[in-house]
Enzyme design. Structure first.
Site, PDB file in Angstrom:
ATOM      1  N   CYS A   1       0.647  -1.138   0.290  1.00  0.00           N
ATOM      2  CA  CYS A   1       0.153   0.069   0.188  1.00  0.00           C
ATOM      3  C   CYS A   1       1.213   1.418   0.317  1.00  0.00           C
ATOM      4  CB  CYS A   1      -0.620   0.600   0.978  1.00  0.00           C
ATOM      5  SG  CYS A   1      -1.638   1.264   1.729  1.00  0.00           S
TER       6      CYS A   1
ATOM      7  N   CYS B   1       0.567   3.462   3.571  1.00  0.00           N
ATOM      8  CA  CYS B   1       0.569   2.770   3.856  1.00  0.00           C
ATOM      9  C   CYS B   1       2.715   3.594   4.631  1.00  0.00           C
ATOM     10  CB  CYS B   1       0.690   1.681   4.028  1.00  0.00           C
ATOM     11  SG  CYS B   1      -0.898   1.059   3.678  1.00  0.00           S
TER      12      CYS B   1
END
Length: 142
Positions: free
Chosen positions: A59, A62
């Site tokens: 991600c 992230c």
């Protein structure tokens, strides 16, 4: 023995994460990577308030969040415990807390979920959430 363990044993990877026991890896002095089985002890039974970064390794937001989380872990040492949990390896946490997007930050105090934030959170916003967590009276679920 699962397929991953079998393949790991063939290629000599002895440090594979074991899914049947709690795993707590210290990344920094106040930053820990855990699995589902360590969640209760490390989060729900922590004497300090806890912020949990629920993420996946693929991600992009992230990855962007990682350095911010790490920096504030150092600043809030002895005030708030910082935990990271990879939802790919610990999907039970995602189900338990109905996490639909990553990153998701979960804020706990005295074992109770006080707040959650979905999506990338910049340093100032995260600091604001942490300060609010520290100011809340114990056991105040929202």
């Amino acid at each position: 023995m699962g397929l991953g363990s079998f393949i790991g044993s063939i290629f000599g990877k002895q440090n594979q994460v074991k899914f049947n026991e709690p795993v707590v890896e210290e990344l920094n002095k106040n930053l820990f990577m855990i699995n589902t089985l360590a969640f209760e002890a490390e989060v729900e039974h922590s004497e300090l308030p806890v912020v949990v970064d629920c993420f996946t390794k693929t991600c992009p937001p992230c990855k962007k969040m990682g350095p911010v989380f790490e920096k504030l872990a150092g600043e809030y040492e002895s005030k708030v415990k910082f935990i990271k949990i990879d939802l790919k390896g610990s999907p039970e946490i995602g189900k338990r807390f109905n996490i639909l997007g990553v990153p998701t930050l979960l804020f706990f105090k005295d074992g109770d979920l006080e707040n959650n934030v979905v999506g990338y959170t910049n340093e100032d916003k995260l600091r604001e959430h942490l300060d609010n967590l520290l100011e809340q009276p114990s056991g105040n679920s929202s």
